[in-house]
Design an enzyme around this catalytic site. Sequence first.
Site, PDB file in Angstrom:
ATOM      1  N   ASN A 116       0.833  -1.199   0.000  1.00  0.00           N
ATOM      2  CA  ASN A 116       0.000   0.000   0.000  1.00  0.00           C
ATOM      3  C   ASN A 116       0.868   1.248   0.000  1.00  0.00           C
ATOM      4  O   ASN A 116       1.970   1.262   0.556  1.00  0.00           O
ATOM      5  CB  ASN A 116      -0.954  -0.016   1.210  1.00  0.00           C
ATOM      6  CG  ASN A 116      -0.394   0.721   2.400  1.00  0.00           C
ATOM      7  OD1 ASN A 116      -0.499   1.945   2.498  1.00  0.00           O
ATOM      8  ND2 ASN A 116       0.227  -0.022   3.320  1.00  0.00           N
ATOM      9  N   PHE A 120      -1.886   8.028   4.410  1.00  0.00           N
ATOM     10  CA  PHE A 120      -2.676   8.600   5.517  1.00  0.00           C
ATOM     11  C   PHE A 120      -3.912   9.345   5.015  1.00  0.00           C
ATOM     12  O   PHE A 120      -4.177  10.486   5.417  1.00  0.00           O
ATOM     13  CB  PHE A 120      -1.836   9.547   6.378  1.00  0.00           C
ATOM     14  CG  PHE A 120      -0.707   8.919   7.137  1.00  0.00           C
ATOM     15  CD1 PHE A 120      -0.591   7.545   7.273  1.00  0.00           C
ATOM     16  CD2 PHE A 120       0.266   9.724   7.734  1.00  0.00           C
ATOM     17  CE1 PHE A 120       0.462   6.979   7.988  1.00  0.00           C
ATOM     18  CE2 PHE A 120       1.310   9.162   8.456  1.00  0.00           C
ATOM     19  CZ  PHE A 120       1.416   7.789   8.584  1.00  0.00           C
ATOM     20  N   SER A 181       5.596   4.912   8.816  1.00  0.00           N
ATOM     21  CA  SER A 181       4.996   4.640   7.511  1.00  0.00           C
ATOM     22  C   SER A 181       5.936   5.108   6.411  1.00  0.00           C
ATOM     23  O   SER A 181       6.520   6.192   6.497  1.00  0.00           O
ATOM     24  CB  SER A 181       3.655   5.364   7.375  1.00  0.00           C
ATOM     25  OG  SER A 181       3.201   5.293   6.039  1.00  0.00           O
ATOM     26  N   ASN A 183       4.984   5.974   3.462  1.00  0.00           N
ATOM     27  CA  ASN A 183       4.181   6.621   2.421  1.00  0.00           C
ATOM     28  C   ASN A 183       3.954   8.116   2.630  1.00  0.00           C
ATOM     29  O   ASN A 183       3.224   8.738   1.871  1.00  0.00           O
ATOM     30  CB  ASN A 183       2.833   5.906   2.304  1.00  0.00           C
ATOM     31  CG  ASN A 183       3.005   4.449   1.933  1.00  0.00           C
ATOM     32  OD1 ASN A 183       3.802   4.122   1.062  1.00  0.00           O
ATOM     33  ND2 ASN A 183       2.298   3.566   2.613  1.00  0.00           N
ATOM     34  N   THR A 184       4.564   8.692   3.663  1.00  0.00           N
ATOM     35  CA  THR A 184       4.568  10.137   3.863  1.00  0.00           C
ATOM     36  C   THR A 184       6.013  10.599   3.782  1.00  0.00           C
ATOM     37  O   THR A 184       6.836  10.168   4.600  1.00  0.00           O
ATOM     38  CB  THR A 184       3.962  10.531   5.220  1.00  0.00           C
ATOM     39  OG1 THR A 184       2.582  10.160   5.238  1.00  0.00           O
ATOM     40  CG2 THR A 184       4.080  12.024   5.463  1.00  0.00           C
ATOM     41  N   LYS A 219       5.309   3.398  17.213  1.00  0.00           N
ATOM     42  CA  LYS A 219       5.354   2.316  16.218  1.00  0.00           C
ATOM     43  C   LYS A 219       6.562   2.507  15.322  1.00  0.00           C
ATOM     44  O   LYS A 219       6.766   3.592  14.759  1.00  0.00           O
ATOM     45  CB  LYS A 219       4.077   2.303  15.382  1.00  0.00           C
ATOM     46  CG  LYS A 219       3.981   1.111  14.426  1.00  0.00           C
ATOM     47  CD  LYS A 219       2.588   0.973  13.843  1.00  0.00           C
ATOM     48  CE  LYS A 219       2.444  -0.292  13.006  1.00  0.00           C
ATOM     49  NZ  LYS A 219       1.061  -0.469  12.516  1.00  0.00           N
ATOM     50  N   ASN A 248       5.895  -1.802  11.442  1.00  0.00           N
ATOM     51  CA  ASN A 248       5.102  -1.299  10.330  1.00  0.00           C
ATOM     52  C   ASN A 248       5.465  -2.078   9.060  1.00  0.00           C
ATOM     53  O   ASN A 248       6.117  -3.115   9.131  1.00  0.00           O
ATOM     54  CB  ASN A 248       5.366   0.207  10.161  1.00  0.00           C
ATOM     55  CG  ASN A 248       4.171   0.972   9.646  1.00  0.00           C
ATOM     56  OD1 ASN A 248       3.487   0.517   8.736  1.00  0.00           O
ATOM     57  ND2 ASN A 248       3.910   2.143  10.216  1.00  0.00           N
TER      58      ASN A 248
END
Length: 350
Positions: A116, A120, A181, A183-184, A219, A248
């Site tokens: 993915n 967010f 994450s 993805n940021t 996390k 994660n």
Amino acid sequence: MYRLVFTQVLRRFDAEAVHHKTVSALALLARLPVVKRLLFRALAPRDPALRVTAFGVHFPGPLGLAAGFDKDAACAEGIAALGFSHVEVGTITAHAQPGNPRPRLFRLAKERAVINRMGFNNAGAAAAARRLRRPRGLPVVVGVNIGKTKVVPESEAVADYVASARQLAPPADYLVVNVSSPNTPGLRNLQAVSLLRPLLTAVKEVADGTPRPTPLLVKIAPDLADEDVDAVADLALELGLDGIIATNTTIRHGGETGGLSGRPLKGRSLEVLRRLRARVGDRLTLVSVGGVEDVDDVWERLLAGATLVQGYTGWVYGGPFWASRIHRQLSRRVRRHGLKSIADAIGRTA
């Protein structure tokens, strides 16, 4: 039956479209008091031997749903009715944001994995807080996972997280700072101790200031070097955090851009858990997530030192009753090993 439905029907549709329809169905279930209570009675963990206590919160069983599914705190009670002991909602950011462009969610069915790059996508902290303040019809433990708003520069990250914490710490059973994450842009930079210390210090001040102090966890990513895992563990102890969630998604794969979850993450997730347990012992609650597929995986994480275990991709491939089935199997395993409680298994091989 579910495997047939998945292979013949679900995988023919866009993964994100199926995700949204599932969330909508579970949100509808959460609004049907009689139905959700009947399901809860049938599927929720009820064996007293499965109960665990972590950071002062009581859980009916060890297996919960990881963050990433219920991004807006829209269907936690519907999820709990299917047998999860707790639901971690989010990741939620201070400001609403659409996330990354589509397509951004990809199944790897042969590998039993998902990639993915959602970014967010959520309606923001204020909207989630309104939902979380509503009275709950089921006794579900709800954790809240918070992250950085994409447009906020790294220099303003602390204020951004604090803004989310002020909204979301009061209604949360526990709060998670997500700095892992992929993805940021720039988010994982915040795992460096020099940047993580002021961030966690500020959020902890908010969490401690709620009427009932809210437990705070961080996390981390599986891609941290071992010495960096140790450094985060030492920092968590220094600041008096309540726990660490490991791990994660990983960016170490050869597929689409984004974070990989599921079976390929199993080995590294377990390695990080064992390293954390060796570093902190039982002074922190460890929550293990990543590559959890069946009762053997959950049992192995408990033996290695996790108090709680979370899944997400395992649920995607295991079907709607996945968590309930694993909790029933855990009940049998506790008795087979002659234990009075599943808590007696935690850390036995650490």
